[in-house]
Write an enzyme that holds these catalytic residues in place. Structure first.
Site, PDB file in Angstrom:
ATOM      1  CG  ASP A  77      -2.449   1.611   0.733  1.00  0.00           C
ATOM      2  OD1 ASP A  77      -2.748   0.851   1.685  1.00  0.00           O
ATOM      3  OD2 ASP A  77      -3.334   2.485   0.262  1.00  0.00           O
ATOM      4  CG  MET A  78       1.132  -3.305  -4.780  1.00  0.00           C
ATOM      5  SD  MET A  78       0.085  -5.050  -4.938  1.00  0.00           S
ATOM      6  CE  MET A  78       1.404  -5.499  -6.236  1.00  0.00           C
TER       7      MET A  78
END
Length: 237
Positions: A77-78
């Site tokens: 995930d970012m």
């Protein structure tokens, strides 16, 4: 937090303006291991693994500027930092992708959650299905009627203080690889990860400047040598 259209445009323009030396220095700084077949890196928090629909600033795109042959295998995930492995040729990509499908790679994450959860040394598992919920994009939710189960193993490491609040440091080992699995599983048991811009609110959100989730350990078989290899990244929080 989501970027405005103006912020996305500015970030994309800034990325396009960087010289090759910027991407070379970036790649060198985050490289953990590299050979003719694989490239293991330590992804910073706040950087997409691959380009989004509008934001064209990502780890993969930056590595491609240095080596156009680099190939994606898995993602973080970012908001998550830590270890990612990329392939440098199609054969290595196919081999390691098959390992992930067969759940051979072993991954361990470190996280901090809001509040005092269980006793130090406690271990267990969280086994509930996680799916994307389009009405609350980009959130995922637990859905007991969903066909694909998600399994996470955990170990409680310590109870700590963070900016005057009690938090719990934990190890998390995902057996399955559902999107947002670790974050949603902790929400499910009532202990959200601190600094999580998607799932945390109030003090749990503001207590930390970033999501406290880090992919700390990765173990898999080298696609050519066949030997098991291990990598570890120091936890930044």
């Amino acid at each position: 937090m989501p970027f405005t259209d103006e912020e996305v445009d500015a970030l994309n323009e800034q990325e396009r303006a960087y010289p090759l030396e910027f991407f070379q220095a970036f790649a060198k700084e985050i490289t953990v291991y590299e050979d003719d077949d694989i490239w293991v890196v330590d992804k910073p928090a706040g950087l997409l693994s691959v380009d989004g629909k509008t934001l064209k600033v990502s780890l993969l795109a930056r590595l491609e500027r240095v080596n156009p042959a680099v190939k994606l295998i898995h993602r973080l995930d970012m908001d998550t930092s830590g270890l990612l492995i990329f392939a440098k040729n199609a054969a290595a990509q196919s081999n390691i992708s098959k390992q992930f499908i067969e759940r051979l790679p072993q991954k361990k994450y470190q996280a901090r959650v809001f509040g005092k959860w269980q006793e130090v040394g406690a271990t267990g598992k969280i086994s509930v299905p996680v799916r994307y919920e389009p009405t609350t994009k980009p959130r995922h939710i637990v859905d007991h009627n969903w066909s694909k189960n998600a399994l996470t193993l955990y170990e409680v490491m310590a109870h700590e203080e963070c900016n005057g609040q009690t938090v719990t440091r934990i190890f998390l080992k995902p057996v399955t690889g559902r999107s947002h699995q670790l974050r949603v599983h902790m929400v499910h048991v009532g202990y959200v990860m601190i600094g999580d811009p998607i799932y945390a609110e109030g003090t749990a959100l503001t207590i930390a400047p970033r999501l406290n989730l880090h992919a700390q350990q990765l173990r898999l078989k080298h696609p050519v040598l066949g030997a098991w290899m291990d990598w570890e990244s120091p936890c930044p929080f």
